[in-house]
Design a protein around this motif. Sequence first.
Motif, PDB file in Angstrom:
ATOM      1  N   ASP A  58      -6.698  -4.853  -2.832  1.00 21.57           N
ATOM      2  CA  ASP A  58      -5.366  -4.296  -4.342  1.00 21.57           C
ATOM      3  C   ASP A  58      -3.916  -4.049  -3.744  1.00 21.57           C
TER       4      ASP A  58
ATOM      5  N   GLU B 178       0.445  -1.297   0.039  1.00 19.57           N
ATOM      6  CA  GLU B 178       0.012  -0.055   0.419  1.00 19.57           C
ATOM      7  C   GLU B 178       0.773   1.270   0.262  1.00 19.57           C
TER       8      GLU B 178
ATOM      9  N   TYR C 132      -8.667  -1.269  -1.331  1.00 22.10           N
ATOM     10  CA  TYR C 132      -7.622  -0.595  -1.248  1.00 22.10           C
ATOM     11  C   TYR C 132      -6.964  -1.600  -0.095  1.00 22.10           C
TER      12      TYR C 132
END
Length: 232
Positions: free
Chosen positions: A124, A23, A121
């Motif tokens: 992913d 991230e 988020y």
Amino acid sequence: MKEPIIWEIPIPEITLDEVFQAEGADYSQRPPHPRTVKLHRKIMEEAASLVRPTAIWIEVDVTGIGAGELFLEDGYKFSSNLLPNVARTAEKMLLISTTIGTAIEERLTEYKEAGKMSELYALDACATAFVAKAGTTAMSQVEDAYHRVGLKTTFPMGPGHSYWKGLEDMQVIFHFLQAERIGLHLNDSNLIIPTKSVAMVMGVGRDLPDFKGKTHCNFCNLQTTCPLSQAV
């Protein structure tokens, strides 16, 4: 044309830290909020139930090198600043692509359409970590097979990095791999679909240049700041 080899890869384990790294989150100065940890652990479990790691690879003859070019059988070639240097004495190139399938991308679309951006988020990032780990696993298995018979391999390299900018060479990789056999194809920009997939190449030979301890990240402008490099 030789037949590519396909195999299913065991689902790799990923860690919470690797997901945060994918991230781009930095918790070195303060720990993540407990709610953040809880959400990410839940999404990690969901991601593990969705990924289906699969790899396809093939061996291709090297026929020569030129300035910024490495020539392959059947008149094909790669154009890269780094590849001809690293693999200049390679006898063959190993072409390999790894994917974690489409189910996780379908779930990403569902989260996006539902406006669940935190879940989107986190999922992913999990997908990025999984495809990086699966790719590393596949590459390691192929390397080990050649090392056991006394052959050396270069570190893996791939189009799209600063040392190999031409994504057009993805067409060459996919020509030899016949990657549609595992559900992969290239879009008009030569990006792999599904997107949570990677393609790399390695040189094979008895006498290769010594780049011991180096990886392709050492020659990329991003160095170790990109999500894929941090996730492995």
